[in-house]
Design an enzyme around this catalytic site. Structure first.
Site, short mmCIF file in Angstrom:
data_model
loop_
_atom_site.label_atom_id
_atom_site.label_comp_id
_atom_site.label_asym_id
_atom_site.label_seq_id
_atom_site.Cartn_x
_atom_site.Cartn_y
_atom_site.Cartn_z
N GLU A 1 0.79 -1.31 0.04
CA GLU A 1 -0.02 0.09 -0.15
C GLU A 1 0.94 1.18 0.09
O GLU A 1 0.32 2.34 -0.42
CB GLU A 1 -0.87 -0.10 1.24
CG GLU A 1 -2.19 -0.90 1.14
CD GLU A 1 -1.83 -2.25 1.67
OE1 GLU A 1 -0.43 -2.60 1.97
OE2 GLU A 1 -2.33 -3.44 1.96
N PHE A 38 -11.46 -7.43 13.84
CA PHE A 38 -10.27 -8.21 13.11
C PHE A 38 -9.85 -6.88 11.98
O PHE A 38 -10.74 -6.51 11.32
CB PHE A 38 -10.78 -9.29 12.38
CG PHE A 38 -9.77 -9.75 11.42
CD1 PHE A 38 -8.36 -10.03 11.69
CD2 PHE A 38 -9.74 -9.86 9.91
CE1 PHE A 38 -7.42 -10.58 10.93
CE2 PHE A 38 -9.06 -10.16 9.11
CZ PHE A 38 -7.66 -10.73 9.48
N GLN A 39 -8.73 -6.64 11.77
CA GLN A 39 -8.04 -5.66 11.04
C GLN A 39 -8.96 -4.41 11.17
O GLN A 39 -9.11 -3.74 10.11
CB GLN A 39 -8.33 -6.17 9.30
CG GLN A 39 -7.39 -7.40 9.11
CD GLN A 39 -7.13 -7.66 7.56
OE1 GLN A 39 -8.05 -7.40 6.74
NE2 GLN A 39 -5.94 -8.19 7.31
N LYS A 61 -17.73 -1.57 5.92
CA LYS A 61 -17.91 -2.33 4.86
C LYS A 61 -19.56 -2.48 4.97
O LYS A 61 -20.09 -2.35 3.90
CB LYS A 61 -17.60 -3.76 5.46
CG LYS A 61 -17.67 -4.77 4.15
CD LYS A 61 -17.16 -5.99 4.68
CE LYS A 61 -17.63 -7.05 3.68
NZ LYS A 61 -16.69 -8.50 4.36
N MET A 115 24.15 9.85 2.23
CA MET A 115 24.10 11.08 2.91
C MET A 115 24.55 10.96 4.41
O MET A 115 24.99 11.84 4.88
CB MET A 115 22.64 11.79 2.77
CG MET A 115 22.51 13.16 3.20
SD MET A 115 23.54 14.20 2.08
CE MET A 115 22.73 14.74 0.88
#
Lengths: 568, 162
Positions: free
Chosen positions: A48, A110-111, A160, A467
Site C-alpha cells: 500500500e 479483526f483488521q 464495509k 548522505m
C-alpha cells in the site's frame, strides 16, 4: 445503488482513470463494484505504501488527484507514509480505506485500525462515513478539498456495512463547506504595496516554490522575471516553475543548492517567495536569513505567513492569479550591476565534480540530463543522489521533477515514477534512486513489469546510505554508524527475475553508451545499475542550522566541522 | 507563557475536537480549559478554549485553526472587549459548627448553597475566573474536598461576533 457503486460512480464523475489499490476483506464490495466500471483501471500494487507513492507521482506529473484504494487495519496504516509525503508537499490524493462494519468500530475487530484518528496529523481533511446517504456528498467534497486551495491528501474511511448498504441520496449540486474559504486573487492593496517594494529593489531575487507549480504559474513567473530582469531561484519542489536553462535562473537554493543561488540570497535587497514556505533547508539559521532584504510572500495558505519569516508584505492568493495582477504594476528594475554580480558567481562557482577517481554519480546524472535534453520526468528518492539529480538534471518545465521534499521519504522515487508514467505515457520517465531507498519499495517491480511502463530505474549504488555517510564523515569524525549497506542484491539479476531488462554501468567510459541504450529501450521497465564510488560528498552545503553565508563550497581541508545545531 | 482565551466556531461533527487539540499540542500549547456547546444553529458548535502558550505563536495557532476545514472561524478574545464567565461548584466537608463561616463567604461572593448535609455543603458560584480562584483559595483553608469548574465561557461585547 449501494455505497460501493456510489464510490465508483463518484470516481467516474471526477474523471479518475487509475486506482492504485490493494484489496482486503473490508474493501471487497468496492473491488467488486470496480469490475463493472471498465473506464476505471485498477493498478494492483504490491504494497500500500508503494500504491500511495504511485498515486502521488501520478498527481505530481499530471496535476490531477491520485486515487488509492486499500483495506482496513494494516492496509490503511501502510498508507500513512504516503499521506505524510503528500501532505508535506501539498499533493492532491484521495485515499479510500476499507473499515470494519460500524457496529464493530472501537471494539478491536479483526483488521480494525482507527485510521481516521491515526492520520489526522497527515491529511488535509478526512472522513469516517457512518451513513451511506452521505457518501455522494463526501466523495465530492473530498475531491474538491484535495484539489483546491493548498492541495493535499484527503482520506475517506469506508465501513464495509456502509458501502454495502443501499444509497437513496444523489450527488449534490453545490459544495457547502462553511469552514473552507480559499482566497484566490489576493488583496489588491497588498499587491500594490508589494509592487512598490519591488520597484525600490536593485538586487531582486524571486524565490519560487511548489505553490507556483501547483498553481500552474510558470508562464507568469517567466513573464515577471523577464519584465523585472530579476534572477530566479527555485526550491527543490519548485524545480520547473522557471526553466533552469534560462539565463535568469540560478538553479536551486538552500542546503545543497548552487553556490550562486545562495550567494544571491545573501546579496539580494528584496526576496519574493512565490508559493514557497521558507523551509529550514532553505533559510538555515533564520535569524541570519536575509536580515536586511525586504521580503514579500505570496501563498495560497495564510498559515504560512509569519510562520518562519515575517514578510514586509504578504499576499494571500493563488500564485498564478496574483502574479498576473502584480505584473501590471511593475517595470524593469535597475538591476544590471546585480545581474553582473550574479553572472560572475555563476562563472566562479559552477556546480562541479571530480572527473577522475572512479565512476561518479554526478557524471551519470549530468550525462542523463544531456542525453535526454533536460526533457525527462525525473522521479527521485531521498539522499545524495536526490541532491545531485536536483543539481544536474535541469527542469525546463513544470511537473517534470518529482521528489519527496518535506517528508524526505526514502522509497518514494521508484513507485512515483510508475504513477507518473501511467499519467504521462508519452514522456520519458526516469526514477533516480539510491541503493538504500530502492530496496524500501522494490516490491513494485512486479507492478512496473505488469503495467509494462517503460520507466528507467537508475540505481545510483554506492553500497551506502550516502548522505548519512557524508554527515558522519563531516560532522562525526568519520565514525560510520549504520550507513553501510552490505548484502545488496545484484540489482540486474533481481530485475531479470521479474522480467525487467537490466543494464550495468561500472566505468565512466560506459556511461554514455549504456545510457543511450537504456533510454532507447521502451519494451517495459528497465534497471540501470550504476556502481558509483563509495565515498563522495554533495557540495555546496550549508550545514543544518548554519547561516546561508556560511555555505561550504567544498570540504574544508584545514578544520574540523562542528556538529550541526539545526534540526536534521 | 501567557494565557489566552480563544473562541472557535466549528461544524458540529465527530472528530473536530481531535483536530483542534492536535493543533494546540503540536505547537506546544497546553489547554487549561475547554467548553463545547451547540450554537444557535445546531449544525455548529461553539468552543471556548483557555490555553497557555507563547504569545509569538498565537497568530500562527489561530491561522492553523482557521485552516481546518471544520473550523468556520477562530479568534482570540481580549477580556476588555468580552464578557467572560465561569461556573464552579465546591464541596466542603464542614459540620454545623463551621457553617456560618462558610455562609459569610458565600454571601460576600454572591454564591449559593445548593446542597447541605450535616457533614457537607455544596456551593455554586458564577463569575470571572479570578473570583472563582479567590473562592478556591479561601475554601482551601476550610475543608474543600472537591471542586468542579465549567471552564471559561466567552462572548464578545455589543454587536461584535464571538
Amino acid at each position: 445503488m449501494n455505497g460501493a457503486q456510489v464510490v465508483v460512480e463518484a470516481l467516474k464523475r471526477e474523471g479518475v482513470k487509475y486506482i492504485f489499490g490493494y484489496p482486503g476483506g473490508a474493501c471487497m464490495p468496492i473491488f467488486d463494484a470496480l469490475l463493472d466500471a471498465p473506464e476505471l483501471e485498477l493498478v494492483l500494487v504490491r504494497h500500500e505504501q508503494g500504491g500511495t507513492h504511485m498515486a502521488d507521482g501520478y498527481a505530481r506529473a499530471t496535476g490531477k488527484p491520485g486515487v488509492v484504494l486499500v483495506t482496513s487495519g494494516p492496509g490503511a496504516t501502510n498508507t500513512v507514509t504516503g499521506l505524510l509525503t503528500a501532505q508535506m508537499d501539498s499533493i492532491p490524493l484521495i485515499v479510500l480505506t476499507g473499515q470494519t462494519i460500524t457496529p464493530n468500530l472501537g471494539k478491536d475487530a479483526f483488521q480494525e485500525a482507527d485510521i481516521f484518528g491515526v492520520t489526522i496529523p497527515v491529511v488535509k481533511h478526512s472522513y469516517l462515513v457512518k451513513d451511506v446517504n452521505e457518501l455522494p456528498k463526501i466523495v465530492q467534497e473530498a475531491f474538491h478539498l484535495a484539489t483546491t486551495g493548498r492541495p493535499g491528501p484527503v482520506l475517506i474511511d469506508l465501513p464495509k456495512d456502509v458501502v454495502s448498504a443501499e444509497c437513496v441520496s444523489s450527488f449534490p449540486e453545490n459544495i457547502d463547506l462553511p469552514g473552507y474559504e480559499v482566497s484566490m486573487k489576493g488583496n489588491a492593496d497588498d499587491i500594490v504595496r508589494a509592487a512598490h517594494i519591488i520597484m525600490e529593489s536593485r538586487c531582486p531575487l524571486l524565490y519560487v516554490g511548489a505553490g507556483a507549480v501547483g498553481a500552474g504559474a510558470a508562464k507568469e513567473v517567466l513573464e515577471l522575471a523577464e519584465k523585472l530582469q530579476a534572477p530566479v531561484t527555485t526550491t527543490l519542489l519548485g524545480k520547473g516553475a522557471f526553466p533552469e536553462t534560462h539565463d535568469l535562473s540560478v538553479g536551486m537554493l538552500g542546503m545543497h543548492g548552487t553556490a550562486y543561488a545562495n550567494k544571491a540570497v545573501v546579496g539580494c535587497d528584496m526576496i519574493m517567495a512565490i508559493g514557497a514556505r521558507w523551509d529550514d533547508r532553505i533559510t538555515g539559521k533564520v535569524s541570519e536569513f536575509c536580515p536586511t532584504a525586504s521580503k514579500i510572500h505570496i501563498d495560497i495558505d495564510p498559515a504560512e505567513f509569519g510562520k518562519i519569516i515575517q514578510p514586509d508584505v504578504s499576499i494571500n492568493g493563488d500564485a498564478r492569479l496574483v502574479l498576473q495582477e502584480l505584473i501590471k504594476h511593475v517595470r524593469k528594475l535597475d538591476s544590471d550591476s546585480w545581474l553582473k554580480s550574479v553572472a560572475s558567481w555563476k562563472k566562479k562557482y559552477p556546480l562541479k565534480y571530480p572527473k577522475r577517481g572512479g565512476l561518479r554519480a554526478q557524471y551519470v546524472l549530468d550525462e542523463l540530463d544531456r542525453l535526454s535534453e533536460s526533457r525527462g520526468i525525473i522521479s527521485t528518492d531521498v539522499g545524495q543522489h536526490q541532491m545531485w539529480a536536483a543539481q544536474f538534471c535541469k527542469s525546463s518545465r513544470e511537473r517534470q521533477w518529482l521528489s519527496s521534499g518535506g517528508a524526505g521519504t526514502m522509497g518514494y522515487g521508484f513507485p512515483a515514477a510508475i504513477g507518473a508514467q501511467l499519467g504521462c505515457p508519452n514522456d520519458l520517465v526516469v526514477a533516480v534512486v539510491g541503493d538504500g531507498g530502492f530496496q524500501m519499495t522494490l516490491a513494485e517491480l512486479s507492478t512496473a513489469a505488469l503495467q509494462r511502463v517503460p520507466i528507467k530505474i537508475l540505481i545510483i549504488d554506492n553500497r551506502h546510505l550516502g548522505m548519512i555517510r557524508q554527515w558522519q564523515e563531516l560532522f562525526f569524525d568519520q565514525r560510520l554508524s549504520g550507513c553501510e549497506l552490505d548484502g545488496n542484491p545484484d540489482f540486474v539479476k533481481l530485475g531479470e527475475s521479474y522480467g525487467v531488462k537490466g543494464f550495468r554501468i561500472r566505468r565512466a567510459g560506459d556511461v554514455t553508451k549504456v545510457l543511450k541504450k537504456a533510454l532507447a529501450y521502451n519494451d517495459g521497465p528497465c534497471i540501470i545499475h550504476a556502481e558509483v564510488v563509495k565515498e563522495d560528498n554533495v557540495f555546496p552545503m550549508i550545514p543544518a542550522g548554519a547561516a546561508v553565508k556560511d555555505m561550504l563550497i567544498e570540504k574544508p581541508k584545514d578544520r574540523k566541522l562542528e556538529k550541526p545545531v539545526g534540526s536534521t | 507563557m501567557e494565557e489566552f482565551t480563544i473562541s472557535i466556531y466549528v461544524n458540529n461533527k465527530p472528530g473536530v475536537l481531535m483536530r483542534l487539540s492536535q493543533t494546540f499540542a503540536r505547537r506546544g500549547y497546553n489547554i487549561d480549559s475547554l467548553v463545547v456547546s451547540p450554537a444557535v444553529d445546531h449544525q455548529f458548535s461553539r468552543i471556548t478554549v483557555v490555553v497557555q502558550g507563547d504569545p509569538e505563536t498565537l497568530d500562527q495557532i489561530l491561522r492553523q485553526l482557521n485552516k481546518l476545514v471544520d473550523v468556520v472561524h477562530a479568534s482570540h478574545h481580549d477580556p476588555k472587549q468580552s464578557v467572560e464567565r465561569e461556573l464552579a461548584i465546591f464541596k466542603l466537608l464542614v459540620g454545623p459548627e463551621k457553617r456560618s463561616e462558610v455562609l459569610q463567604i458565600v454571601d460576600v461572593f454572591r454564591a449559593k448553597i445548593v446542597d447541605i448535609t450535616d457533614q457537607s455543603l455544596i456551593v455554586e458560584s458564577t463569575g470571572s475566573s479570578s473570583k472563582i480562584d479567590a473562592m478556591e483559595k479561601l475554601f482551601n483553608t476550610m475543608g474543600l474536598k472537591e471542586m468542579v469548574r465549567s471552564g471559561k465561557l466567552v462572548m464578545a461585547r455589543g454587536t461584535n461576533q464571538t
